[in-house]
Design an enzyme around this catalytic site. Structure first.
Site, PDB file in Angstrom:
ATOM      1  N   ASN A 187       0.809  -1.222   0.000  1.00  0.00           N
ATOM      2  CA  ASN A 187       0.000   0.000   0.000  1.00  0.00           C
ATOM      3  C   ASN A 187       0.838   1.266   0.000  1.00  0.00           C
ATOM      4  OD1 ASN A 187      -2.416  -1.569   0.115  1.00  0.00           O
ATOM      5  ND2 ASN A 187      -2.110  -1.816   2.333  1.00  0.00           N
ATOM      6  N   ARG A 188       2.053   1.147  -0.512  1.00  0.00           N
ATOM      7  CA  ARG A 188       2.991   2.268  -0.621  1.00  0.00           C
ATOM      8  C   ARG A 188       3.364   2.853   0.739  1.00  0.00           C
ATOM      9  NH1 ARG A 188       2.676  -0.223  -4.582  1.00  0.00           N
ATOM     10  NH2 ARG A 188       2.625   0.527  -6.728  1.00  0.00           N
TER      11      ARG A 188
END
Length: 252
Positions: free
Chosen positions: A225-226
């Site tokens: 999710n970065r």
């Protein structure tokens, strides 16, 4: 599976995902980085550890590949290019190049700050180095120059890096079969004649090593999710010739 319409006339590329024209980018899931994983006092030692892992993993064909960025003053215009890291020592990171006619030479003449970025995709790791750049001595550059194949040493002498190559005049120009390459070939031929029979070719004055002495070094590990793990070493004031670094986690 494509998630976006490919008919957007105003966009030549939109949300590419690997081999897919459109889609959602893949997740980073291969590692975790915590403060305890890092060398607590030296980014140089930490880089050496990560570089050795990349080199020994067989997943990264050329871990020495990095992007060197420089910026010209007063414009602030930035230029970047892919180079090879050739040395690492207690002082910093060393690359070799032409520093006579190249764009990087013009940038560094007005601004000694430079950065290196390493991207080891299959390990989902990135390292960013920022610091002051200084030229190596001729003697230091000669040691590396002597390790290069003869053709590369000839090439270093021959190329006026970044200079425009003009098509030759005459038949070749009329036939349209020369885009300027023949001028470079002519320079190489002249250099080969100059050093005919010479095995120990001297390093050119305009060519040699550049050491980026780090002021900050960031280690980046991809996460889902970065929400990546990022830690940065920042150089602190030295006392009694002892280099000290702060180490902080950064928000992704």
């Amino acid at each position: 599976m494509a998630l976006h319409s490919a008919s957007m006339a105003s966009k030549l590329i939109f949300a590419p995902a690997g081999q897919e024209a459109h889609g959602q980018a893949g997740q980073f899931t291969k590692g975790v980085l915590t403060r305890s994983d890092l060398d607590q006092t030296s980014p140089i030692r930490q880089f050496h550890n990560w570089f050795a892992t990349a080199q020994q993993s067989s997943l990264i064909p050329h871990p020495e590949t990095c992007c060197l960025s420089t910026a010209s003053l007063p414009s602030g215009r930035v230029s970047s290019r892919i180079v090879y890291l050739k040395e690492l020592d207690a002082e910093g990171f060393v690359i070799y190049s032409n520093f006579g006619t190249s764009k990087k030479a013009m940038d560094l003449a007005t601004n000694s700050w430079a950065s290196l970025t390493f991207w080891w995709e299959n390990l989902e790791r990135q390292v960013r180095v920022e610091g002051q750049a200084t030229r190596l001595t001729r003697e230091e550059s000669q040691k590396y120059f002597d390790t290069r194949v003869r053709g590369s040493r000839i090439g270093a002498w021959s190329s006026r890096q970044s200079q425009v190559l003009s098509p030759t005049k005459g038949d070749a120009d009329r036939d349209g079969d020369d885009d300027g390459r023949k001028q470079l070939d002519k320079w190489v031929e002249e250099t080969e004649k100059r050093f005919d029979g010479v095995e120990n070719i001297p390093v050119p004055d305009f060519w040699g090593g550049l050491r980026i002495v780090p002021e900050s070094v960031e280690f980046w590990q991809g996460r889902q999710n970065r929400l990546h793990d990022r830690f940065v070493y920042e150089k602190k004031n030295t006392t009694e010739n002892v280099q000290e670094w702060s180490l902080e986690r950064l928000s992704p």
